[in-house]
Design a protein around this motif. Structure first.
Motif, PDB file in Angstrom:
ATOM      1  N   ARG A 120      12.425  35.716   6.300  1.00 20.16           N
ATOM      2  CA  ARG A 120      12.596  35.781   4.841  1.00 20.16           C
ATOM      3  C   ARG A 120      11.678  36.853   4.273  1.00 20.16           C
ATOM      4  NH1 ARG A 120       9.922  34.585   0.225  1.00 20.16           N
ATOM      5  NH2 ARG A 120      11.135  33.889  -1.592  1.00 20.16           N
ATOM      6  N   PRO A 121      12.233  37.832   3.560  1.00 22.02           N
ATOM      7  CA  PRO A 121      11.374  38.823   2.916  1.00 22.02           C
ATOM      8  C   PRO A 121      10.725  38.240   1.664  1.00 22.02           C
ATOM      9  CG  PRO A 121      13.674  39.294   2.450  1.00 22.02           C
ATOM     10  CD  PRO A 121      13.671  38.133   3.393  1.00 22.02           C
ATOM     11  N   LEU A 122       9.489  38.597   1.443  1.00 20.54           N
ATOM     12  CA  LEU A 122       8.838  38.239   0.190  1.00 20.54           C
ATOM     13  C   LEU A 122       9.541  38.958  -0.960  1.00 20.54           C
ATOM     14  CD1 LEU A 122       5.146  38.612   1.390  1.00 20.54           C
ATOM     15  CD2 LEU A 122       6.372  36.460   0.971  1.00 20.54           C
ATOM     16  N   VAL A 123       9.567  38.299  -2.119  1.00 21.12           N
ATOM     17  CA  VAL A 123      10.207  38.906  -3.283  1.00 21.12           C
ATOM     18  C   VAL A 123       9.199  38.995  -4.421  1.00 21.12           C
ATOM     19  CG1 VAL A 123      12.475  38.052  -2.603  1.00 21.12           C
ATOM     20  CG2 VAL A 123      11.097  36.726  -4.209  1.00 21.12           C
ATOM     21  N   ASP A 124       9.464  39.924  -5.317  1.00 20.30           N
ATOM     22  CA  ASP A 124       8.601  40.112  -6.472  1.00 20.30           C
ATOM     23  C   ASP A 124       8.453  38.798  -7.234  1.00 20.30           C
ATOM     24  OD1 ASP A 124       8.551  41.311  -9.652  1.00 20.30           O
ATOM     25  OD2 ASP A 124       7.222  42.210  -8.169  1.00 20.30           O
ATOM     26  N   GLY A 125       7.209  38.390  -7.483  1.00 16.86           N
ATOM     27  CA  GLY A 125       6.953  37.146  -8.200  1.00 16.86           C
ATOM     28  C   GLY A 125       6.552  35.990  -7.312  1.00 16.86           C
ATOM     29  N   ASP A 126       6.676  36.138  -5.998  1.00 12.32           N
ATOM     30  CA  ASP A 126       6.233  35.092  -5.070  1.00 12.32           C
ATOM     31  C   ASP A 126       4.714  34.978  -5.073  1.00 12.32           C
ATOM     32  OD1 ASP A 126       8.764  34.420  -4.116  1.00 12.32           O
ATOM     33  OD2 ASP A 126       8.570  35.588  -2.259  1.00 12.32           O
ATOM     34  N   ILE A 127       4.225  33.830  -4.582  1.00 12.74           N
ATOM     35  CA  ILE A 127       2.854  33.717  -4.110  1.00 12.74           C
ATOM     36  C   ILE A 127       2.932  33.295  -2.646  1.00 12.74           C
ATOM     37  CG2 ILE A 127       1.877  33.198  -6.375  1.00 12.74           C
ATOM     38  CD1 ILE A 127       1.662  30.253  -5.536  1.00 12.74           C
ATOM     39  N   VAL A 128       2.005  33.770  -1.825  1.00 11.19           N
ATOM     40  CA  VAL A 128       2.053  33.466  -0.397  1.00 11.19           C
ATOM     41  C   VAL A 128       0.649  33.182   0.112  1.00 11.19           C
ATOM     42  CG1 VAL A 128       2.009  35.941   0.212  1.00 11.19           C
ATOM     43  CG2 VAL A 128       2.776  34.251   1.901  1.00 11.19           C
ATOM     44  N   ASN A 129       0.524  32.070   0.819  1.00 13.98           N
ATOM     45  CA  ASN A 129      -0.741  31.709   1.454  1.00 13.98           C
ATOM     46  C   ASN A 129      -0.707  32.111   2.924  1.00 13.98           C
ATOM     47  OD1 ASN A 129      -2.221  29.454   3.245  1.00 13.98           O
ATOM     48  ND2 ASN A 129      -3.352  29.767   1.355  1.00 13.98           N
ATOM     49  N   ILE A 130      -1.781  32.734   3.369  1.00 13.24           N
ATOM     50  CA  ILE A 130      -1.963  33.053   4.788  1.00 13.24           C
ATOM     51  C   ILE A 130      -3.099  32.199   5.327  1.00 13.24           C
ATOM     52  CG2 ILE A 130      -2.586  34.840   6.460  1.00 13.24           C
ATOM     53  CD1 ILE A 130      -1.498  36.923   4.524  1.00 13.24           C
ATOM     54  N   ASP A 131      -2.835  31.493   6.410  1.00 13.78           N
ATOM     55  CA  ASP A 131      -3.829  30.642   7.072  1.00 13.78           C
ATOM     56  C   ASP A 131      -3.978  31.150   8.494  1.00 13.78           C
ATOM     57  OD1 ASP A 131      -5.412  28.624   8.106  1.00 13.78           O
ATOM     58  OD2 ASP A 131      -4.218  26.991   7.288  1.00 13.78           O
ATOM     59  N   ILE A 132      -5.155  31.672   8.828  1.00 12.55           N
ATOM     60  CA  ILE A 132      -5.352  32.301  10.132  1.00 12.55           C
ATOM     61  C   ILE A 132      -6.666  31.822  10.748  1.00 12.55           C
ATOM     62  CG2 ILE A 132      -6.463  34.373   9.182  1.00 12.55           C
ATOM     63  CD1 ILE A 132      -4.834  35.971  11.348  1.00 12.55           C
ATOM     64  N   THR A 133      -6.644  31.592  12.048  1.00 13.56           N
ATOM     65  CA  THR A 133      -7.816  31.097  12.765  1.00 13.56           C
ATOM     66  C   THR A 133      -8.001  31.907  14.043  1.00 13.56           C
ATOM     67  OG1 THR A 133      -7.329  28.881  11.941  1.00 13.56           O
ATOM     68  CG2 THR A 133      -8.956  29.049  13.697  1.00 13.56           C
ATOM     69  N   ALA A 134      -9.228  32.350  14.265  1.00 15.09           N
ATOM     70  CA  ALA A 134      -9.564  33.119  15.464  1.00 15.09           C
ATOM     71  C   ALA A 134     -10.313  32.235  16.454  1.00 15.09           C
ATOM     72  CB  ALA A 134     -10.425  34.319  15.095  1.00 15.09           C
ATOM     73  N   PHE A 135      -9.915  32.322  17.725  1.00 11.37           N
ATOM     74  CA  PHE A 135     -10.633  31.656  18.812  1.00 11.37           C
ATOM     75  C   PHE A 135     -11.211  32.747  19.702  1.00 11.37           C
ATOM     76  CE2 PHE A 135     -10.727  29.977  23.194  1.00 11.37           C
ATOM     77  CZ  PHE A 135     -11.512  28.850  23.018  1.00 11.37           C
ATOM     78  N   ILE A 136     -12.528  32.783  19.806  1.00  7.98           N
ATOM     79  CA  ILE A 136     -13.178  33.830  20.585  1.00  7.98           C
ATOM     80  C   ILE A 136     -14.091  33.178  21.619  1.00  7.98           C
ATOM     81  CG2 ILE A 136     -15.071  34.098  18.917  1.00  7.98           C
ATOM     82  CD1 ILE A 136     -13.531  37.062  20.743  1.00  7.98           C
ATOM     83  N   THR A 137     -14.012  33.673  22.838  1.00  7.30           N
ATOM     84  CA  THR A 137     -14.848  33.160  23.919  1.00  7.30           C
ATOM     85  C   THR A 137     -15.955  34.165  24.218  1.00  7.30           C
ATOM     86  OG1 THR A 137     -13.003  31.921  24.861  1.00  7.30           O
ATOM     87  CG2 THR A 137     -14.864  32.373  26.317  1.00  7.30           C
ATOM     88  N   ILE A 138     -17.196  33.692  24.144  1.00  6.63           N
ATOM     89  CA  ILE A 138     -18.376  34.518  24.388  1.00  6.63           C
ATOM     90  C   ILE A 138     -19.237  33.821  25.436  1.00  6.63           C
ATOM     91  CG2 ILE A 138     -20.435  35.566  23.360  1.00  6.63           C
ATOM     92  CD1 ILE A 138     -18.959  35.471  20.653  1.00  6.63           C
ATOM     93  N   ASP A 139     -19.481  34.507  26.542  1.00  3.42           N
ATOM     94  CA  ASP A 139     -20.269  33.927  27.638  1.00  3.42           C
ATOM     95  C   ASP A 139     -19.717  32.579  28.081  1.00  3.42           C
ATOM     96  OD1 ASP A 139     -21.978  36.139  27.589  1.00  3.42           O
ATOM     97  OD2 ASP A 139     -23.314  35.189  26.122  1.00  3.42           O
ATOM     98  N   GLY A 140     -18.391  32.504  28.143  1.00  2.00           N
ATOM     99  CA  GLY A 140     -17.736  31.319  28.672  1.00  2.00           C
ATOM    100  C   GLY A 140     -17.550  30.180  27.700  1.00  2.00           C
ATOM    101  N   VAL A 141     -17.988  30.338  26.461  1.00  2.00           N
ATOM    102  CA  VAL A 141     -17.858  29.273  25.460  1.00  2.00           C
ATOM    103  C   VAL A 141     -16.999  29.774  24.309  1.00  2.00           C
ATOM    104  CG1 VAL A 141     -19.066  27.737  23.867  1.00  2.00           C
ATOM    105  CG2 VAL A 141     -20.097  28.296  26.079  1.00  2.00           C
ATOM    106  N   GLY A 142     -15.905  29.050  24.024  1.00  2.00           N
ATOM    107  CA  GLY A 142     -14.995  29.451  22.960  1.00  2.00           C
ATOM    108  C   GLY A 142     -15.210  28.657  21.691  1.00  2.00           C
TER     109      GLY A 142
END
Length: 290
Positions: A120-142
């Protein structure tokens, strides 16, 4: 007034690949994560890793948000966020979490949370929430860093713009309420008190959560006045999210048949903001800042 809308499910593209060199959370493509039985107060080593994860998540959010424009699909936003995370050695925490098929959530207009990116393309007048989560492993611990924000698409009506602005303010007021010795339910009391000034519905069934080496630790942070429940006392070193969802109308919701997409029952608009936080000796440190 463009506040009563009807988002329909679109076509979901195939799952994006992740190189084998990027470490995955243990729950990926399993029915669910292993229950967390560790401490809510994190060690200095875990906290430092979470600062890295939070910074990457915030930068990925900025990259994904820069793609927002009328005509752009939410699937394209997902691709941008996905590639940014991979380029920085991080795994998209939502990808494969309890079967979720995408690397971030995009919740448009009346979608409260957990919207699946599609064609679905966004249209003029929409509001959109982005929810993003990063998982990073450093020295074997994420560890995970979790953030979200709501954005305006083109020329948005005043009622929706104010909802977005005030939802951000509600989150910030909740963050300012964080202090050692206080009960977690104080956060929700502050948020709901502010939201009630404008007659907004406050989502009750989706909450903030403990976070660290696990995506959701079991610690619950309500965004409404839930006292005397959720009376865990905040301590320095605790990490959790605050992520209020405010609606123009009712707090009640329905779920699409996909088992993920939550929409307001009256189909009026909803906005959300989220940060991952560390309780300090004097208040809170926001970990999800670029």
């Amino acid at each position: 007034m463009a506040t009563v809308t009807a988002i329909e499910p679109g076509t979901i593209s195939p799952r994006l690949a992740v190189p084998s060199s990027i470490a995955r959370p243990e729950y990926v493509d399993r029915p669910g994560p292993t229950p967390y039985d560790g401490p809510e107060v994190k060690s200095p080593e875990i906290i430092e890793r979470m600062r890295v994860a939070g910074r990457i998540a915030a930068q990925a959010m900025a990259a994904a948000a820069a793609a927002i424009a009328p005509g752009v699909t939410t699937d394209e936003i997902d691709r941008v966020g996905h590639e940014f995370l991979l380029d920085h050695g991080a795994y998209p925490s939502t990808l494969g979490y309890r079967g979720f098929p995408k690397s971030l959530c995009t919740s448009v207009n009346e979608v409260v949370c957990h919207g699946i990116p599609d064609d679905r393309p966004l249209v003029d007048g929409d509001i959109v929430n982005i929810d993003i989560t990063a998982f990073i492993t450093i020295d074997g611990v994420g560890v995970h860093g979790d953030t979200d924000a709501t954005y305006l698409v083109g020329d948005v009506d005043e009622e929706s713009r104010l909802l977005v602005e005030r939802t951000h303010e509600a989150m910030m007021r909740g963050i300012k309420a964080v202090r050692p010795g206080r009960e977690l339910n104080v956060i929700g009391r502050v948020i709901e008190s502010y939201a009630k000034r404008f007659g907004y519905g406050v989502i009750r069934d989706f909450t903030g959560h403990g976070i660290g080496t696990t995506f959701h630790s079991g610690l619950i942070v309500p965004h409404y006045d839930a006292a005397p429940r959720y009376s865990d006392v905040m301590e320095p070193g605790m990490t959790f999210t605050i992520e209020p969802m405010l609606n123009l109308g009712t707090h009640e919701w329905d779920m699409w048949d996909d088992g993920w997409t939550v929409v307001t029952r009256d189909r009026r608009r909803s906005a959300q903001f989220e940060h991952t936080l560390l309780v300090t000796e004097t208040g809170a440190e926001i970990l999800t800042l670029a």
